[in-house]
Design a protein around this motif. Structure first.
Motif, mmCIF file in Angstrom:
data_model
loop_
_atom_site.group_PDB
_atom_site.id
_atom_site.type_symbol
_atom_site.label_atom_id
_atom_site.label_comp_id
_atom_site.label_asym_id
_atom_site.label_seq_id
_atom_site.Cartn_x
_atom_site.Cartn_y
_atom_site.Cartn_z
ATOM 1 N N ASP A 2 0.828 -1.198 0.000
ATOM 2 C CA ASP A 2 0.000 0.000 0.000
ATOM 3 C C ASP A 2 0.867 1.254 0.000
ATOM 4 O O ASP A 2 0.545 2.240 -0.669
ATOM 5 C CB ASP A 2 -0.922 0.009 1.225
ATOM 6 C CG ASP A 2 -2.014 -1.056 1.120
ATOM 7 O OD1 ASP A 2 -2.262 -1.519 -0.010
ATOM 8 O OD2 ASP A 2 -2.608 -1.403 2.155
ATOM 9 N N LYS A 3 1.975 1.222 0.755
ATOM 10 C CA LYS A 3 2.853 2.382 0.821
ATOM 11 C C LYS A 3 3.512 2.634 -0.534
ATOM 12 O O LYS A 3 3.674 3.783 -0.951
ATOM 13 C CB LYS A 3 3.919 2.181 1.893
ATOM 14 C CG LYS A 3 4.743 3.432 2.150
ATOM 15 C CD LYS A 3 5.686 3.227 3.317
ATOM 16 C CE LYS A 3 6.489 4.509 3.587
ATOM 17 N NZ LYS A 3 7.411 4.344 4.746
ATOM 18 N N ILE A 4 3.872 1.561 -1.235
ATOM 19 C CA ILE A 4 4.481 1.707 -2.559
ATOM 20 C C ILE A 4 3.485 2.332 -3.526
ATOM 21 O O ILE A 4 3.824 3.247 -4.286
ATOM 22 C CB ILE A 4 4.970 0.347 -3.083
ATOM 23 C CG1 ILE A 4 6.120 -0.178 -2.224
ATOM 24 C CG2 ILE A 4 5.423 0.461 -4.545
ATOM 25 C CD1 ILE A 4 6.603 -1.552 -2.611
ATOM 26 N N LEU A 6 0.906 4.208 -2.791
ATOM 27 C CA LEU A 6 0.699 5.606 -2.418
ATOM 28 C C LEU A 6 1.871 6.480 -2.873
ATOM 29 O O LEU A 6 1.681 7.613 -3.320
ATOM 30 C CB LEU A 6 0.516 5.725 -0.903
ATOM 31 C CG LEU A 6 -0.824 5.258 -0.337
ATOM 32 C CD1 LEU A 6 -0.807 5.290 1.185
ATOM 33 C CD2 LEU A 6 -1.965 6.116 -0.878
ATOM 34 N N SER A 7 3.081 5.946 -2.766
ATOM 35 C CA SER A 7 4.262 6.698 -3.198
ATOM 36 C C SER A 7 4.243 6.923 -4.700
ATOM 37 O O SER A 7 4.548 8.022 -5.184
ATOM 38 C CB SER A 7 5.542 5.950 -2.788
ATOM 39 O OG SER A 7 5.633 5.820 -1.384
ATOM 40 N N PRO A 64 11.247 6.229 0.339
ATOM 41 C CA PRO A 64 10.605 5.393 1.365
ATOM 42 C C PRO A 64 11.386 4.106 1.644
ATOM 43 O O PRO A 64 11.441 3.660 2.799
ATOM 44 C CB PRO A 64 9.223 5.086 0.768
ATOM 45 C CG PRO A 64 8.990 6.168 -0.232
ATOM 46 C CD PRO A 64 10.342 6.454 -0.810
ATOM 47 N N GLY A 68 13.094 5.386 4.676
ATOM 48 C CA GLY A 68 11.864 5.211 5.437
ATOM 49 C C GLY A 68 10.999 6.449 5.476
ATOM 50 O O GLY A 68 10.239 6.662 6.426
ATOM 51 N N GLY A 70 8.083 8.979 5.158
ATOM 52 C CA GLY A 70 6.639 8.833 5.152
ATOM 53 C C GLY A 70 6.026 9.416 3.890
ATOM 54 O O GLY A 70 6.648 10.221 3.191
ATOM 55 N N VAL A 71 4.784 9.051 3.636
ATOM 56 C CA VAL A 71 4.118 9.477 2.403
ATOM 57 C C VAL A 71 3.944 10.997 2.370
ATOM 58 O O VAL A 71 4.147 11.632 1.331
ATOM 59 C CB VAL A 71 2.763 8.760 2.248
ATOM 60 C CG1 VAL A 71 2.006 9.316 1.041
ATOM 61 C CG2 VAL A 71 2.963 7.266 2.089
ATOM 62 N N CYS A 75 5.464 13.534 -0.295
ATOM 63 C CA CYS A 75 4.640 14.465 -1.082
ATOM 64 C C CYS A 75 5.196 15.879 -1.015
ATOM 65 O O CYS A 75 5.214 16.599 -2.022
ATOM 66 C CB CYS A 75 3.201 14.445 -0.577
ATOM 67 S SG CYS A 75 2.280 12.943 -0.984
ATOM 68 N N GLU A 116 -2.205 17.462 6.018
ATOM 69 C CA GLU A 116 -1.364 16.981 7.116
ATOM 70 C C GLU A 116 -1.967 17.342 8.468
ATOM 71 O O GLU A 116 -1.936 16.547 9.416
ATOM 72 C CB GLU A 116 0.037 17.579 6.979
ATOM 73 C CG GLU A 116 1.084 16.914 7.845
ATOM 74 C CD GLU A 116 2.491 17.365 7.528
ATOM 75 O OE1 GLU A 116 3.432 16.810 8.128
ATOM 76 O OE2 GLU A 116 2.657 18.273 6.687
#
Length: 222
Positions: A2-4, A6-7, A64, A68, A70-71, A75, A116
């Protein structure tokens, strides 16, 4: 996974924002009579857009995974890059940092800050103070530089630095500025040694802000 995703989505959205900003910069540059008169030379606009999109994808996968990041911080970095790609193109082509690009970029940065704040309501005060301090510090520093040497620092540079503070905040903006000044110092030394420029010549600063921000992203993970 999911993080990939989103990135990668962040990279696509910021690339589209960069294309919109670049078109805005192109319209502003077309209204001036300084086009193509700077020391720096640019590749075709299609190559410029392609380089931006590829680097956004690389950063979206690299930052990421390696740092590490964060999204939301990713951004902010990619959005700042989108603004700088457009400003660098206009500054290198026409000695211009368009107000329309800065205004639109500020809207994007403010929207990201609002997101944010919505996602982290418990840190709202810290986030607002961090952003306000970064904007104020950069405005003060740039204003002092302009007061000392108006030819070296234009009002466009001052406003662009304020947008950097709004977008990146206090934590991320300093590495970008450090590497930007390293880049401009090295290039100025080369230009002076090769006599392609004189000490009294002006050079566009936004391309070096772009280069420094990209270097900081890869070397420090902003």
């Amino acid at each position: 996974m999911d993080k990939i995703l989103l990135s990668l989505l962040a990279a696509v959205v910021c690339s589209l924002a960069g294309i919109l900003l670049l078109r805005t910069a192109e319209q502003a540059a077309a209204d001036t009579d300084e086009a193509d008169r700077t020391t720096l030379r640019l590749p075709p606009k299609g190559v410029w857009i392609g380089a931006m999109a590829v680097l956004n994808l690389v950063l979206a996968l690299f930052l990421p995974a390696y740092y590490g990041l964060g999204v939301l911080d990713l951004c902010r970095t990619l959005l700042m890059g989108a603004i700088l790609w457009a400003c660098a193109w206009a500054d290198a082509r026409a000695y211009l940092i368009p107000n329309r690009v800065l205004a639109l970029g500020s809207v994007f940065a403010a929207a990201l800050l609002a997101l944010e704040l919505a996602l982290n309501p418990g840190q709202a005060l810290y986030l607002l103070i961090r952003t306000a301090v970064a904007v104020a510090a950069l405005l003060l520093a740039a204003g002092l530089c302009r007061a000392v040497s108006p030819r070296a620092v234009g009002m466009g540079d001052v406003k662009l630095l304020a947008v950097m503070g709004l977008c990146l905040g206090m934590d991320l903006v300093w590495p970008a500025l450090f590497f930007s000044f390293v880049a401009v110092f090295c290039v100025c030394v080369v230009l002076l040694i090769t006599r392609r420029a004189k000490r009294t010549d002006s050079i566009p600063f936004a391309p070096f802000l772009l280069a420094g921000t990209l270097l900081a992203a890869f070397l420090t993970g902003i």
